[in-house]
Design a protein around this motif. Structure first.
Motif, PDB file in Angstrom:
ATOM      1  N   LEU A 336      -6.190 -20.112   5.446  1.00 42.88           N
ATOM      2  CA  LEU A 336      -5.636 -19.236   6.487  1.00 42.88           C
ATOM      3  C   LEU A 336      -4.428 -18.469   5.957  1.00 42.88           C
ATOM      4  O   LEU A 336      -4.323 -17.259   6.145  1.00 42.88           O
ATOM      5  CB  LEU A 336      -5.183 -20.080   7.681  1.00 42.88           C
ATOM      6  N   GLY A 337      -3.546 -19.199   5.287  1.00 44.85           N
ATOM      7  CA  GLY A 337      -2.329 -18.577   4.772  1.00 44.85           C
ATOM      8  C   GLY A 337      -2.639 -17.474   3.782  1.00 44.85           C
ATOM      9  O   GLY A 337      -2.068 -16.385   3.841  1.00 44.85           O
ATOM     10  N   ALA A 338      -3.583 -17.746   2.890  1.00 43.65           N
ATOM     11  CA  ALA A 338      -3.906 -16.759   1.858  1.00 43.65           C
ATOM     12  C   ALA A 338      -4.654 -15.577   2.457  1.00 43.65           C
ATOM     13  O   ALA A 338      -4.401 -14.426   2.113  1.00 43.65           O
ATOM     14  CB  ALA A 338      -4.746 -17.411   0.765  1.00 43.65           C
ATOM     15  N   TYR A 339      -5.567 -15.857   3.357  1.00 43.82           N
ATOM     16  CA  TYR A 339      -6.407 -14.788   3.905  1.00 43.82           C
ATOM     17  C   TYR A 339      -5.603 -13.874   4.824  1.00 43.82           C
ATOM     18  O   TYR A 339      -5.805 -12.664   4.845  1.00 43.82           O
ATOM     19  CB  TYR A 339      -7.580 -15.405   4.667  1.00 43.82           C
ATOM     20  N   ASN A 340      -4.685 -14.450   5.590  1.00 38.36           N
ATOM     21  CA  ASN A 340      -3.954 -13.663   6.578  1.00 38.36           C
ATOM     22  C   ASN A 340      -2.657 -13.060   6.054  1.00 38.36           C
ATOM     23  O   ASN A 340      -1.987 -12.347   6.781  1.00 38.36           O
ATOM     24  CB  ASN A 340      -3.644 -14.520   7.811  1.00 38.36           C
ATOM     25  N   ALA A 341      -2.289 -13.363   4.803  1.00 38.84           N
ATOM     26  CA  ALA A 341      -1.000 -12.892   4.293  1.00 38.84           C
ATOM     27  C   ALA A 341      -0.995 -11.381   4.121  1.00 38.84           C
ATOM     28  O   ALA A 341      -1.997 -10.789   3.719  1.00 38.84           O
ATOM     29  CB  ALA A 341      -0.696 -13.567   2.962  1.00 38.84           C
ATOM     30  N   LEU A 342       0.137 -10.767   4.437  1.00 40.69           N
ATOM     31  CA  LEU A 342       0.265  -9.326   4.207  1.00 40.69           C
ATOM     32  C   LEU A 342       1.382  -9.010   3.220  1.00 40.69           C
ATOM     33  O   LEU A 342       1.179  -8.271   2.260  1.00 40.69           O
ATOM     34  CB  LEU A 342       0.526  -8.598   5.527  1.00 40.69           C
ATOM     35  N   LEU A 343       2.558  -9.610   3.430  1.00 38.86           N
ATOM     36  CA  LEU A 343       3.747  -9.203   2.668  1.00 38.86           C
ATOM     37  C   LEU A 343       3.550  -9.357   1.165  1.00 38.86           C
ATOM     38  O   LEU A 343       3.790  -8.421   0.397  1.00 38.86           O
ATOM     39  CB  LEU A 343       4.959 -10.011   3.148  1.00 38.86           C
ATOM     40  N   TRP A 344       3.103 -10.531   0.735  1.00 38.66           N
ATOM     41  CA  TRP A 344       3.002 -10.777  -0.703  1.00 38.66           C
ATOM     42  C   TRP A 344       1.979  -9.853  -1.374  1.00 38.66           C
ATOM     43  O   TRP A 344       2.324  -9.148  -2.338  1.00 38.66           O
ATOM     44  CB  TRP A 344       2.685 -12.252  -0.958  1.00 38.66           C
ATOM     45  N   PRO A 345       0.719  -9.803  -0.893  1.00 31.70           N
ATOM     46  CA  PRO A 345      -0.223  -8.880  -1.539  1.00 31.70           C
ATOM     47  C   PRO A 345       0.219  -7.421  -1.457  1.00 31.70           C
ATOM     48  O   PRO A 345      -0.069  -6.636  -2.358  1.00 31.70           O
ATOM     49  CB  PRO A 345      -1.535  -9.092  -0.780  1.00 31.70           C
ATOM     50  N   LEU A 346       0.949  -7.073  -0.415  1.00 39.87           N
ATOM     51  CA  LEU A 346       1.446  -5.703  -0.295  1.00 39.87           C
ATOM     52  C   LEU A 346       2.406  -5.385  -1.434  1.00 39.87           C
ATOM     53  O   LEU A 346       2.421  -4.276  -1.973  1.00 39.87           O
ATOM     54  CB  LEU A 346       2.169  -5.578   1.055  1.00 39.87           C
ATOM     55  N   ILE A 347       3.203  -6.380  -1.824  1.00 34.24           N
ATOM     56  CA  ILE A 347       4.213  -6.152  -2.846  1.00 34.24           C
ATOM     57  C   ILE A 347       3.602  -6.139  -4.242  1.00 34.24           C
ATOM     58  O   ILE A 347       3.910  -5.270  -5.051  1.00 34.24           O
ATOM     59  CB  ILE A 347       5.303  -7.239  -2.749  1.00 34.24           C
ATOM     60  N   VAL A 348       2.727  -7.090  -4.529  1.00 28.79           N
ATOM     61  CA  VAL A 348       2.296  -7.257  -5.921  1.00 28.79           C
ATOM     62  C   VAL A 348       1.047  -6.458  -6.281  1.00 28.79           C
ATOM     63  O   VAL A 348       0.613  -6.506  -7.419  1.00 28.79           O
ATOM     64  CB  VAL A 348       2.073  -8.744  -6.283  1.00 28.79           C
TER      65      VAL A 348
END
Lengths: 407, 412
Positions: A336-348
């Motif tokens: 859930l954490g990995a699939y729903n994350a926005l901030l981290w993938p947005l940055i890297v």
């Protein structure tokens, strides 16, 4: 007041409150799905349309037949040599013959679909029929159509409801995005459009690969560490454990910039490494599994040790199988954490190929503009895997979340 | 034992080789691809040596220190690390053959098991925390220009930065309004769901579903519900044209204006736009609170209620004197988790108001940090923000513990 009546009133009150709350909670979902099958004109109404044309079964048969005429009954299309016939009822056919055209995309010099489609308009019972024939050699996935009906003709009803009706001088201008849709092509028009408007297939792959690897790697790493903390007496155990406890105090925002710099120095920005590696070790997972291992009887391990089992064997043969509920909990959380994350993938990530579904959706929100049908279709697609997963493993989800609250 | 260890190590070696090849032929855009493996294997090697030769794991700590120093200096030693990894493979194999005495075996396996997690934590959590503190002491640290040590200058600027205070007061209202609302509503729903009703599963699913839907998608849906022209909410409330997400007026100021009270600045409260985001957030997290509280409720023994019923207590009295105190550990947990999470709010704000709203009325601390670091490339200032945020969260958590924990009833 007697007790039974009071009890009954209490019950009614409970159900009323819960149901009212449930309606509020569920409404955004209904609204998202309803909008996702609306045409732009339906979506942009002052008064909301509760049941869009596309989810009314009466239209499904027509969509199916038109799709079958054009090419395939499920997904439609317009194959060479095929003829699609659309019936149009008007109150007064004597008012004049309608006009019809297959529109060109804007700012295109030549469009094969528009040019190779032969249109005949013939009188039919109660109105007209519009016959579209593919005289070319190419197959098209959709067949848009624009029809003008004189306003003098009075009320009109098209066999397949038009996606938009506008007034143009003495005519009603009827617009269809696809008159050969097939059942699914009709129902899921916005989904198909959204799917082709942005590389959603790639977004899904990135998301699933990232989340899956994080879960698998994280499970192995957390199981090993948790087992060591719970069941092996090694020098430095308390110090390391204290260090792990201390890291729980650090909010994620503190790590954003240093980790970004580190990834940049490693040359890992915009790669899967950046999405996966920093999240492999989870203190939450280690604590959760440690609790599990601590609850197993020590005798079990002593007996195994005396029988000559190594720590490695004890971990994978005894502790691991017994900790499956904990592993499932942690797996669900990590996914859930990995699939729903926005901030981290947005940055890297920078390139569209490395976008996760959330970043892709966020970009799509900016690009889709006012086409809320497509936007809601994309949102529905983005949450669908998790919701499906929830319905398959409901018990594990609820137990897992509940377990996270118990120290 | 050997049946596991040998194929496992062989697989690692093959993996390492593949990784090298793939970087060689640039299949993977990662020149340091093998580094992690090396680090992961160097750990057990050091641990083995430590357990075998020296007391207290001196070698381990020395190795760690060396590595941390090397990383801090930005110096990478891949060939040496590769060699270390090879040594690690051999030593790990020797250790895995179970020829060690019991104490050494425990030390060896303990460190082997804990090492991957510890290495990752050191690289991605512990070292970066200190690094954040360190770069916050520099002037405009980024990849572009030179930067120099300026001490606490960034914190001084931060103290006088009106945008920071704006973001902080927004975040403050967000925490103060969403966390208690969420817990209160969650308690009501959980208590009602606990009343042995029919269709518990259905209700629970409906209340829980928003929590597992991604915030990005949920924010998109709510943005559509709040749409000024075609939004559902304006139709429902009969307020056509009201632009929820672009109205910067504070809600307290709006509510008290008819009474002749003029409020401005901080006391005007969160803007209408931010309140709209808060409503969406409460909707999203309610299911989590409900599930946790329901688990807490179900752990309260039924005998208490039976005894109270015999004494003639009413429903409300039982809720007040049994449920509420015995639920307090759960409520307390939710308050702490909620505070920490709410303080870091980013996603829904970023999706619904990408620019931070009109007049920065929806700017939060996390969003300001994102803007400073990744839009303006001022890593130092963003780090100073992050460190400040860490301190504030820490202090608030400690206060919460001191104040609230006294009222928590742990014993059943």
């Amino acid at each position: 007041m007697n007790t039974r009546l009071r009890h009954l009133l209490g019950r009614i009150f409970i159900y009323a409150v819960l149901t009212a709350g449930a309606v509020v909670m569920a409404f955004p979902f209904y609204w998202m799905i309803a909008t996702s099958v609306k045409s732009p004109q339906e979506a942009q109404q002052a008064a909301p349309i509760w049941f869009p044309e596309r989810i009314q079964p009466a239209n499904w048969r027509t969509a199916w037949r038109l799709g079958a005429e054009g090419d395939r009954p499920w997904w439609g299309g317009f194959a060479p040599g095929r003829t699609v016939t659309l019936h149009l009822r008007v109150e007064d056919p004597g008012a004049g013959r309608p006009r019809a055209r297959v529109p060109k995309p804007p700012a295109v010099f030549s469009d094969p679909r528009s040019e190779s489609t032969r249109i005949r308009i013939e009188p039919a019972e109660g109105g007209w029929k519009i016959v579209l024939e593919n005289a070319g050699t190419q197959r098209f996935t959709t067949l848009p159509l624009v029809v003008w009906i004189p306003k003098d003709a009075g009320k009109f009803r098209a066999e397949l409801p038009p996606d938009a009706v506008r007034s143009q001088r003495g005519y009603w201008r009827l617009e269809w995005v696809n008159v050969s849709p097939g059942l699914f092509g009709y129902l899921f028009h916005n989904y198909r459009e959204a799917w082709h408007a942005a590389p959603f297939a790639r977004y899904f792959f990135v998301s699933f690969f990232t989340a899956g690897t994080q879960v698998l790697g994280g499970l192995i790493i957390a199981t090993m560490a948790a087992f060591a903390f719970a069941r092996i007496r090694f020098p430095g155990r308390e110090a390391v454990f204290l260090l792990f406890v201390a890291t729980m105090m650090i909010p994620g925002e503190v790590l954003l910039i240093p980790n970004y710099i580190l990834l940049a120095k490693l040359g890992w920005l915009d790669t899967f490494y950046a999405l996966i590696v920093p999240w492999l070790a989870s203190v939450f997972g280690i604590f959760l599994l440690r609790q599990f291992f601590l609850s197993l009887p020590q005798d079990l391990f002593d007996a195994a040790r005396i029988d000559g089992a190594s720590y490695w064997g004890m971990l994978w043969r005894i502790a691991f199988p017994l900790a499956v509920p904990g592993l499932v909990t942690y797996g669900i959380f990590a996914f859930l954490g990995a699939y729903n994350a926005l901030l981290w993938p947005l940055i890297v990530t920078q390139s569209p190929e490395m976008r996760t579904i959330q970043v892709g959706l966020q970009a799509f929100i900016g690009e889709a503009g006012s086409d809320y049908g497509q936007l809601m279709a994309a949102s529905t697609m983005a949450i669908l895997p998790i919701v499906l997963g929830y319905f398959f493993a409901q018990r594990h989800f609820i137990q897992g979340i509940a377990r996270s609250g118990i120290k | 034992m050997r049946t596991y260890a040998f194929p496992g190590l062989l697989a690692l070696a093959v993996f390492s080789g593949l990784l090298h090849l793939s970087t060689q032929y640039q299949i993977v855009r990662a020149p340091m691809g093998a580094l992690f493996l090396a680090f992961a294997l160097a750990g057990p090697a050091a641990a083995y040596a430590a357990a075998r030769v020296l007391p207290g794991g001196v070698v381990t700590w020395a190795g760690l220190g060396l590595f941390a120093a090397a990383m801090a200096a930005g110096v990478w030693l891949p060939p040496a690390l590769d060699a270390l990894a090879l040594v690690g493979v051999f030593l790990a194999y020797a250790g895995s053959r179970d020829r060690l005495p019991e104490r050494d075996a425990a030390a060896f396996w303990g460190w082997v098991f804990v090492w991957p997690a510890l290495a990752l934590m050191l690289i991605w959590n512990i070292f970066p925390s200190f690094f954040a503190l360190w770069i916050s002491l520099f002037d405009r640290f980024n990849f572009i220009g030179e930067s120099r040590f300026v001490g606490l200058l960034n914190y001084e600027i931060l103290w006088r930065d009106p945008l920071f205070w704006r973001a902080l007061s927004n975040t403050f209202w967000y925490v103060v309004l969403t966390v208690p609302t969420g817990i209160l509503l969650g308690t009501v729903v959980a208590v009602l769901l606990n009343e042995r009703i029919r269709g518990l599963g259905l209700y629970r699913t409906i209340y829980f579903l928003p929590y597992i839907t991604a915030l990005t998608a949920a924010a998109a849906v709510w943005q559509w519900i709040y749409h000024p022209e075609f939004g559902f909410l304006n139709w429902l409330l009969g307020t056509p044209g009201l632009d929820w997400l672009h109205t910067p007026d504070g809600i307290f100021a709006l509510a008290l204006a008819p009474l002749g009270v003029q409020l401005s600045g901080f006391w005007a409260g969160p803007s209408v736009a931010f309140t709209a985001i808060m409503i969406m957030t409460v909707w999203h997290f309610l299911g989590y609170n409900v599930v946790i509280l329901l688990a807490g409720l179900q752990s309260i023994p039924a005998q208490y209620y039976e005894a109270a019923e015999l004494d003639g207590a009413g429903w409300w009295q039982m809720q007040r004197h049994i449920t509420w105190p015995l639920l307090s550990p759960t409520t307390f947990f939710l308050a702490i988790i909620g505070l920490i999470g709410a303080f870091q709010v980013f996603t829904q704000v970023y999706v619904m108001t990408p620019t931070g709203g009109v007049l920065n009325d929806t700017l939060t601390v996390a969003m300001y940090l994102y803007n400073k670091g990744f839009r303006d490339s001022d890593f130092s200032y963003a780090s100073a923000l992050a460190v400040t945020m860490f301190v504030i969260i820490l202090v608030l958590t400690l206060i919460q513990r001191r104040v609230l924990e006294r009222r928590v009833t742990y014993e059943h």
